[in-house]
Design a protein around this motif. Structure first.
Motif, PDB file in Angstrom:
ATOM      1  N   LYS A  16       0.835  -1.215   0.000  1.00 28.05           N
ATOM      2  CA  LYS A  16       0.000   0.000   0.000  1.00 28.05           C
ATOM      3  C   LYS A  16       0.865   1.259   0.000  1.00 28.05           C
ATOM      4  O   LYS A  16       0.577   2.225  -0.720  1.00 28.05           O
ATOM      5  CB  LYS A  16      -0.945   0.003   1.205  1.00 28.05           C
ATOM      6  N   ARG A  19       2.310   1.742  -3.378  1.00 26.94           N
ATOM      7  CA  ARG A  19       1.270   2.150  -4.320  1.00 26.94           C
ATOM      8  C   ARG A  19       0.864   3.623  -4.093  1.00 26.94           C
ATOM      9  O   ARG A  19       0.710   4.394  -5.039  1.00 26.94           O
ATOM     10  CB  ARG A  19       0.052   1.238  -4.145  1.00 26.94           C
ATOM     11  N   ASP A  20       0.705   3.992  -2.824  1.00 27.39           N
ATOM     12  CA  ASP A  20       0.340   5.382  -2.517  1.00 27.39           C
ATOM     13  C   ASP A  20       1.396   6.344  -3.049  1.00 27.39           C
ATOM     14  O   ASP A  20       1.069   7.402  -3.591  1.00 27.39           O
ATOM     15  CB  ASP A  20       0.170   5.577  -1.004  1.00 27.39           C
ATOM     16  N   MET A  23       1.077   6.613  -6.721  1.00 27.65           N
ATOM     17  CA  MET A  23      -0.110   7.366  -7.131  1.00 27.65           C
ATOM     18  C   MET A  23       0.113   8.879  -6.983  1.00 27.65           C
ATOM     19  O   MET A  23      -0.470   9.665  -7.724  1.00 27.65           O
ATOM     20  CB  MET A  23      -1.331   6.935  -6.303  1.00 27.65           C
ATOM     21  N   THR A  25       2.573  10.516  -7.831  1.00 32.81           N
ATOM     22  CA  THR A  25       3.234  11.055  -9.023  1.00 32.81           C
ATOM     23  C   THR A  25       2.260  11.212 -10.188  1.00 32.81           C
ATOM     24  O   THR A  25       2.599  11.808 -11.195  1.00 32.81           O
ATOM     25  CB  THR A  25       4.386  10.134  -9.488  1.00 32.81           C
TER      26      THR A  25
ATOM     27  N   TRP B  98      -4.623  -4.603  -0.577  1.00 37.30           N
ATOM     28  CA  TRP B  98      -3.578  -3.838   0.083  1.00 37.30           C
ATOM     29  C   TRP B  98      -4.115  -2.632   0.849  1.00 37.30           C
ATOM     30  O   TRP B  98      -3.393  -1.985   1.580  1.00 37.30           O
ATOM     31  CB  TRP B  98      -2.492  -3.416  -0.903  1.00 37.30           C
ATOM     32  N   GLU B  99      -5.405  -2.352   0.673  1.00 36.18           N
ATOM     33  CA  GLU B  99      -6.016  -1.291   1.470  1.00 36.18           C
ATOM     34  C   GLU B  99      -6.484  -1.807   2.829  1.00 36.18           C
ATOM     35  O   GLU B  99      -6.569  -1.054   3.787  1.00 36.18           O
ATOM     36  CB  GLU B  99      -7.215  -0.680   0.732  1.00 36.18           C
ATOM     37  N   GLN B 101      -5.350  -4.728   4.651  1.00 29.82           N
ATOM     38  CA  GLN B 101      -4.285  -5.212   5.524  1.00 29.82           C
ATOM     39  C   GLN B 101      -4.791  -6.137   6.620  1.00 29.82           C
ATOM     40  O   GLN B 101      -4.313  -6.125   7.741  1.00 29.82           O
ATOM     41  CB  GLN B 101      -3.524  -4.016   6.145  1.00 29.82           C
ATOM     42  N   PHE B 190      -0.593   5.874 -17.116  1.00 29.11           N
ATOM     43  CA  PHE B 190       0.112   5.927 -15.830  1.00 29.11           C
ATOM     44  C   PHE B 190       1.612   6.084 -16.040  1.00 29.11           C
ATOM     45  O   PHE B 190       2.290   6.741 -15.271  1.00 29.11           O
ATOM     46  CB  PHE B 190      -0.127   4.634 -15.045  1.00 29.11           C
ATOM     47  N   GLY B 193       2.660   9.573 -16.115  1.00 27.11           N
ATOM     48  CA  GLY B 193       2.290  10.463 -15.024  1.00 27.11           C
ATOM     49  C   GLY B 193       0.866  10.971 -15.055  1.00 27.11           C
ATOM     50  O   GLY B 193       0.511  11.902 -14.348  1.00 27.11           O
TER      51      GLY B 193
END
Lengths: 202, 202
Positions: A16, A19-20, A23, A25, B98-99, B101, B190, B193
């Motif tokens: 996470k 990934r955060d 994200m 960027t 992954w959010e 956990q 992605f 960017g």
């Protein structure tokens, strides 16, 4: 919390965090040129799924169908009957090209569709345009690929999304696009003698 | 009619004859096990496009979302707000894994979703069931692949369609399916960017 669960939580926490960070960027917003191509299923239906999303977000939508003119597809009547205000729907073709057997008429239909497509893309009320099966018209050179790509790159309003579907997308279009997905056929029931199914194929 | 057009007409006539002949052999009607997998876009949105078609054909629909629990996606609110009668909508997950956990909670959510999925598939009022992102739950073994495949092959009513989405579909599921499409990522914004776009990504 068990040991196994604690290890899982730690692993997921790391994923996470990564990934955060990734994200963060991703800050640019712009309208995308989206291409769905390949021989597999889902090119059109995922375009229509995006129309569904866009309608729900209050975005103005337009669909131009280039080839599938004659068939009463579920998505066409769905949008025409229920979402005439939220989504403009145009049909330029008269069925797959092997049904019409008239090249001049096919070219005229494709050109008429492209004229409508340009108008819709330029219209400030429209945020999302689906050009369904336009790749077929481009493949047979019923439309000029350079003209289409030039319009998308230089005349499309910055925030407008355009999704172009159909197999055999031309390399020029793939080069110009922001988001390209190839649908690959892994397995198809036609091979086993199963007919096209309502709700699945049309 | 020009010579060129006459040649085109003859060529297209032959393709149409071959196609018509091929289509005559496709006589079996049955509910399909459909899989959308691969790393590309369009797995869920094409599933939702099929729901749109099925609703229009008057078919009873149900959606079970296994993983995307927490995000207010356009398609979820679209169906819940506008088509609550035509399409039942269930959410079993609580966001990408992954959010959350918390593996135990994820497993419980996946199992609850699968219980609902079985009920919907068995319900005579339901003709089309979308199991969105179930492949993620299967991949992490939150659900037992043998149990799911066995149910689809032996307990699913003959005419009911079930569409299962998510990357990394298990080989057992692909083997059992009638129609499998792999969505391949050719190009994604992605990388440059650009952030996830409303109407396109959610």
């Amino acid at each position: 919390m068990s040991d196994d669960n604690a290890r899982h939580a730690e692993k997921m926490r790391k994923i996470k965090a990564a990934r955060d960070k990734m994200m963060e960027t991703k800050t640019e917003e712009k309208g995308l040129i989206i291409v769905h191509t390949g021989p597999g299923k889902g090119k059109s239906s995922s375009g229509f799924g995006m129309v569904m999303r866009a309608i729900q977000h209050g975005m103005g939508c337009a669909v131009v169908q280039f080839i599938k003119g004659d068939r009463d597809t579920g998505e066409k009547s769905f949008l025409r009957e229920r979402f005439a205000e939220e989504c403009r729907f145009f049909v330029s073709g008269e069925g797959f090209t092997w049904e019409t057997q008239d090249k001049e008429r096919d070219i005229a239909a494709a050109q008429a569709g492209w004229k409508i497509a340009q108008e819709q893309i330029l219209d400030p009320a429209i945020d999302f345009v689906l050009l369904d099966e336009i790749n077929i018209a481009l493949r047979y050179d019923y439309l000029d690929i350079d003209e289409v790509v030039d319009f998308l790159l230089h005349q499309k309003p910055r925030m407008t999304h355009v999704c172009l579907t159909g197999r055999n997308a031309k390399p020029e279009l793939i080069e110009a696009a922001d988001l390209v997905t190839e649908m690959t056929l892994v397995k198809h029931p036609f091979r086993d003698g199963v007919m096209a199914q309502k709700g699945v194929e049309f």
